[in-house]
Design an enzyme around this catalytic site. Structure first.
Site, PDB file in Angstrom:
ATOM      1  CG  ASP A  55      -5.868  -4.804   2.676  1.00 14.01           C
ATOM      2  OD1 ASP A  55      -5.516  -4.394   3.797  1.00 14.01           O
ATOM      3  OD2 ASP A  55      -6.425  -4.068   1.838  1.00 14.01           O
ATOM      4  CB  CYS A  59     -11.033 -25.837  11.947  1.00 18.02           C
ATOM      5  SG  CYS A  59      -9.521 -24.990  11.441  1.00 18.02           S
ATOM      6  CG  HIS A 113      -8.718 -21.149  14.244  1.00 16.69           C
ATOM      7  ND1 HIS A 113      -9.272 -22.325  13.772  1.00 16.69           N
ATOM      8  CD2 HIS A 113      -9.734 -20.258  14.307  1.00 16.69           C
ATOM      9  CE1 HIS A 113     -10.562 -22.149  13.568  1.00 16.69           C
ATOM     10  NE2 HIS A 113     -10.880 -20.906  13.891  1.00 16.69           N
ATOM     11  CB  CYS A 156      -8.672 -27.050  15.053  1.00 16.79           C
ATOM     12  SG  CYS A 156      -9.364 -25.387  15.223  1.00 16.79           S
ATOM     13  CG  ASP A 161      -2.098   0.969   1.028  1.00 20.03           C
ATOM     14  OD1 ASP A 161      -2.144   1.651  -0.024  1.00 20.03           O
ATOM     15  OD2 ASP A 161      -2.948   1.067   1.932  1.00 20.03           O
ATOM     16  CB  CYS A 202      -5.940 -24.845  11.453  1.00 22.58           C
ATOM     17  SG  CYS A 202      -6.290 -24.476  13.186  1.00 22.58           S
TER      18      CYS A 202
END
Ligand code: GUN
Ligand code: ZN
Length: 370
Positions: free
Chosen positions: A264, A302, A333, A307, A89, A304
């Site tokens: 974003d 989940c 997560h 988890c 940015d 991940c």
């Protein structure tokens, strides 16, 4: 940079942005790495979760460690050890939200650093020069992010400035051209006719992609939704469309429905550090006492790292003790959750069932257990 639309479902698009550092599947979410690091994560972890592009900030890297330093060290990719695409940015938002004593003139913007109070002057040319030195894959032009509320007269004047700056940015880039891409930014507050004018002006100058800026800055949702609905379709069909700073998944669904490709936001990462976690059952606050002896994973749906290996009770404990691991596990997560959401959304568009996807998720996202 090349942009290829694979499938359309209504106005929603499933596309590819091809860069020399890799392909980005859209709609895409860009985790925010303000200082060249997505807070609490290694680049390998970001890649492993499934992200293809990250965002970083010109304003921050210019102040610290300095763009010349980054250049000397081999460019931003080498410096931060992320070898995929990076969007930077321009500072056209951070200067307004972080720096003090801003003075905007037709030439540029003068401000004091939020770090040490030192005085700086950034012009549109300088913003490109900094991003060329950093070596990001997608650069953003310097703009004025108009605050909300703002009088129409003020927004109109600001728009002229932003359009003029966009032209100067483009001219400067043409003189120093390389394979980096530049996106233009459309401002105009909540005024549809000013937004339309902005699209015309910015598109006339011509960029590799176009962003909607100045949204989610405190305006009512219905204003933001109306601007997206009316303006996104006016942005060139054959170029990526980026909605800056928006990452509430409800807002994302609305924006994708109207043809936005890129997002974003600090929501998944910042919320993770504050103990707010997104799950397939809704949003939860991990500090709640009901989790004190909860031996179940954060989200049963989940897979991940967090988890698969930890319980809510332990995540709550880490949070209560303000342990560093709390931020790491929570961020893993939330970023995983966002990445899977975008993946499923892309698949839904490819399968022509975006509307069903939207309906299902609106239902989940309305749930809030905090
Ligand atoms: N990030 C979120 N909104 C904006 C905006 O309006 N301009 C820029 N440059 N960055 C943003
Ligand atoms: Zn998880």
């Amino acid at each position: 940079m090349r942009f290829k639309i694979l499938r359309k479902d209504g106005f929603a698009r499933n596309a590819l942005i091809e860069t020399k550092r890799g392909v980005i599947h859209t709609p895409a979410f860009m985790p925010v790495g303000t200082n060249g690091t997505v807070k609490a994560m290694t680049p390998e972890e970001i890649r492993e979760i499934g992200y293809e592009i990250i965002l970083s900030n010109t304003y921050h890297l210019y102040l610290r460690p300095g763009h010349e330093t980054v250049k000397k060290l081999g460019g931003i990719h080498k410096f931060i050890n992320w070898h995929g695409p990076i969007l930077t940015d321009s500072g056209g938002f951070q200067i307004y939200s972080l720096a003090s004593l801003r003075k905007i003139t037709s030439q540029g913007v003068e401000f004091r650093s939020h770090i040490d109070g030192s005085l700086h002057f950034i012009t549109p040319e300088k913003a490109i020069e900094i991003q060329l030195a950093l070596g990001s894959d997608i650069m953003m032009v310097l703009d004025e992010c108009v605050p909300y509320p703002a009088e129409k007269e003020y927004v109109e004047k600001s728009l002229k400035l932003t359009a003029d700056w966009a032209k100067r940015s483009k001219d400067y880039f043409e003189k120093h051209r390389n394979d980096q891409a530049v996106f233009g930014i459309i401002q105009g507050g909540i005024y549809d006719e000013l937004r339309q004018k902005a699209v015309e002006e910015i598109v006339k100058t011509g960029f590799d992609g176009y962003a909607l800026g100045g949204l989610s800055v405190g305006e009512p949702k219905e204003d933001m939704y109306r601007v997206i609905k009316n303006i996104a379709p006016l942005m060139p069909e054959e170029k990526p469309r980026y909605l800056m700073g928006v990452g509430d998944l409800m807002d994302v669904l609305h924006a994708v429905e109207h043809g936005i490709d890129m997002f974003d936001c600090v929501i998944p990462t910042r919320n993770a550090r504050n103990g707010t976690l997104f799950t397939s059952q809704g949003r939860i606050s991990i500090k709640r006492s009901e989790f004190k002896e909860d031996n179940s994973p954060l989200d049963p749906d989940c897979d991940c790292y967090t988890c698969r290996n930890y319980t809510k009770a332990f995540l709550r404990h880490l949070y209560m003790c303000r342990e560093i691991l709390s931020m790491r596990l929570n961020t893993i997560h939330n970023l995983y959750f966002y990445c899977r959401f975008f993946e499923k959304m892309r698949q839904a568009i490819a399968d022509g069932r975006f509307q069903d996807f939207k309906k299902e998720w609106m239902h989940v996202l309305e749930k809030n257990f905090s």
